[in-house]
Design a protein around this motif. Sequence first.
Motif, PDB file in Angstrom:
ATOM      1  N   TYR A 214       0.729  -1.139  -0.136  1.00  0.00           N
ATOM      2  CA  TYR A 214       0.017   0.142  -0.022  1.00  0.00           C
ATOM      3  C   TYR A 214       0.659   1.193   0.023  1.00  0.00           C
ATOM      4  CZ  TYR A 214      -3.688  -3.099   1.076  1.00  0.00           C
ATOM      5  OH  TYR A 214      -5.009  -3.874   0.952  1.00  0.00           O
TER       6      TYR A 214
ATOM      7  N   TRP B 125      -0.901   4.969  -7.554  1.00  0.00           N
ATOM      8  CA  TRP B 125      -2.008   4.276  -6.881  1.00  0.00           C
ATOM      9  C   TRP B 125      -2.049   3.868  -5.502  1.00  0.00           C
ATOM     10  CZ3 TRP B 125      -4.492   2.458 -10.868  1.00  0.00           C
ATOM     11  CH2 TRP B 125      -3.951   2.533 -11.984  1.00  0.00           C
TER      12      TRP B 125
ATOM     13  N   LYS C 233      -2.515   1.174  -4.184  1.00  0.00           N
ATOM     14  CA  LYS C 233      -2.089  -0.386  -3.951  1.00  0.00           C
ATOM     15  C   LYS C 233      -1.532  -0.636  -4.965  1.00  0.00           C
ATOM     16  CE  LYS C 233      -3.637  -4.770  -2.408  1.00  0.00           C
ATOM     17  NZ  LYS C 233      -4.803  -5.674  -2.041  1.00  0.00           N
TER      18      LYS C 233
ATOM     19  N   ASP D  75      -3.474  -2.558  -8.643  1.00  0.00           N
ATOM     20  CA  ASP D  75      -5.231  -2.276  -8.208  1.00  0.00           C
ATOM     21  C   ASP D  75      -5.427  -1.040  -9.254  1.00  0.00           C
ATOM     22  OD1 ASP D  75      -6.905  -2.576  -6.166  1.00  0.00           O
ATOM     23  OD2 ASP D  75      -6.805  -0.219  -5.714  1.00  0.00           O
ATOM     24  N   ASP D  76      -6.706  -0.636  -9.151  1.00  0.00           N
ATOM     25  CA  ASP D  76      -7.088   0.167 -10.276  1.00  0.00           C
ATOM     26  C   ASP D  76      -7.493   1.291  -9.826  1.00  0.00           C
ATOM     27  OD1 ASP D  76      -9.721  -0.362  -8.774  1.00  0.00           O
ATOM     28  OD2 ASP D  76     -10.696  -0.615 -10.688  1.00  0.00           O
TER      29      ASP D  76
ATOM     30  N   HIS E 281     -11.241   5.320  -9.863  1.00  0.00           N
ATOM     31  CA  HIS E 281     -10.911   3.918 -10.562  1.00  0.00           C
ATOM     32  C   HIS E 281     -10.768   4.143 -12.015  1.00  0.00           C
ATOM     33  CE1 HIS E 281     -12.430   1.688  -7.157  1.00  0.00           C
ATOM     34  NE2 HIS E 281     -13.354   2.592  -6.771  1.00  0.00           N
TER      35      HIS E 281
END
Length: 362
Positions: free
Chosen positions: A98, A143, A145, A148-149, A203
């Motif tokens: 993260y 990001w 994470k 991720d998106d 997103h």
Amino acid sequence: MTRAKILAARAGAAERAVRSRHLRGVWGLPGTALGAARWPVDWRGRVHLRFGYWWQAHLLDCLVDAQLRAPDEGRQRLLRRLVRGIRVRNLTGWTNEYYDDMAWLGLALHRAAGVGVGRPAAVATIADRLRGAWTDDAGGGIWWKRHDDFKNVPANGPAAILLARLAAHGGDAADLDRARSTVDWIEEHLLDPDTGLLWDGLHVGPDGSIREVEKNLYTYCQGVVLGACVEIARAGGGAVWSDRAARIITAVDAHLAVDGVLRGHGGGDGGLFSGILARYLAQAALRLDRPEAARAAELVLSSAHAAWANRTAVVAGPLFGPDWAEPAARPDATAPEGDLSVQLGAWMALEAAALLERGPAR
């Protein structure tokens, strides 16, 4: 007793309560400490089954605040134990999946160096990860994470603060440019035109376009962008950065505070949100050459006073609630008052109030 001494004493009481109730060694290893995620501490807390990487980063940050408020050799030893505990419990090194977590630990470690507990290699490792997280998807940003998106303010904001501070302390000027680009990206894509606040995140679709915007309004998001704007303004970024900081203060006052008290976001991770905002409102109050700086200070002081006034008394001292405008409850198995995050959030606000009385610090 002067107001400065009163505010310092309240911050000290919050510190002692967290240290007494939550701090434990890690797996019996000497020279280690971590904050147990819940109090009362059960067997899961004693073995740190739940780690809470970014909660530990804020615990470290709060201890740095306390060391700046009242330097003490015992606390400096505790800072070293906590840093070692974080490294040991994280198992794989200083980083994780993260980017928001890593940014917070990088900020805390960078500040800890100022009180004699430096880990420059760890900060460098984290900063490299954050630099490498930038992509052109959705126009930029990092990001939340890996793999991720989602790109959000909670990751991009603290990353921008850290990079701006690194640049200010003899680092690469490219870090300041990246901090500016990060906040520009947030302002372009996540600014709510109706309130002047920042939305949570967005997103990204497979083609790199914006698929959906998460329009939640959290105190957390306002705090980190405010902090980044103040850092960039201090670096000579121009009037636009102080203008943005002033806008956020005004918007927070209008939409995320009631009678001058910052609103709460419950337990769990939300317990930290308004403490984070209080931290950076205090920085703005001390460093921003704008009329809104006075309102930033008022928000911090009103929130800290409310948190203190609505505390309850339990073992080892005050216990704070997740909503500072409401009386705190004694924790049961599920009450948010038992969360380390909630206690850290209030402690942050009390340290921020104490800071306002003694002058600038990082």
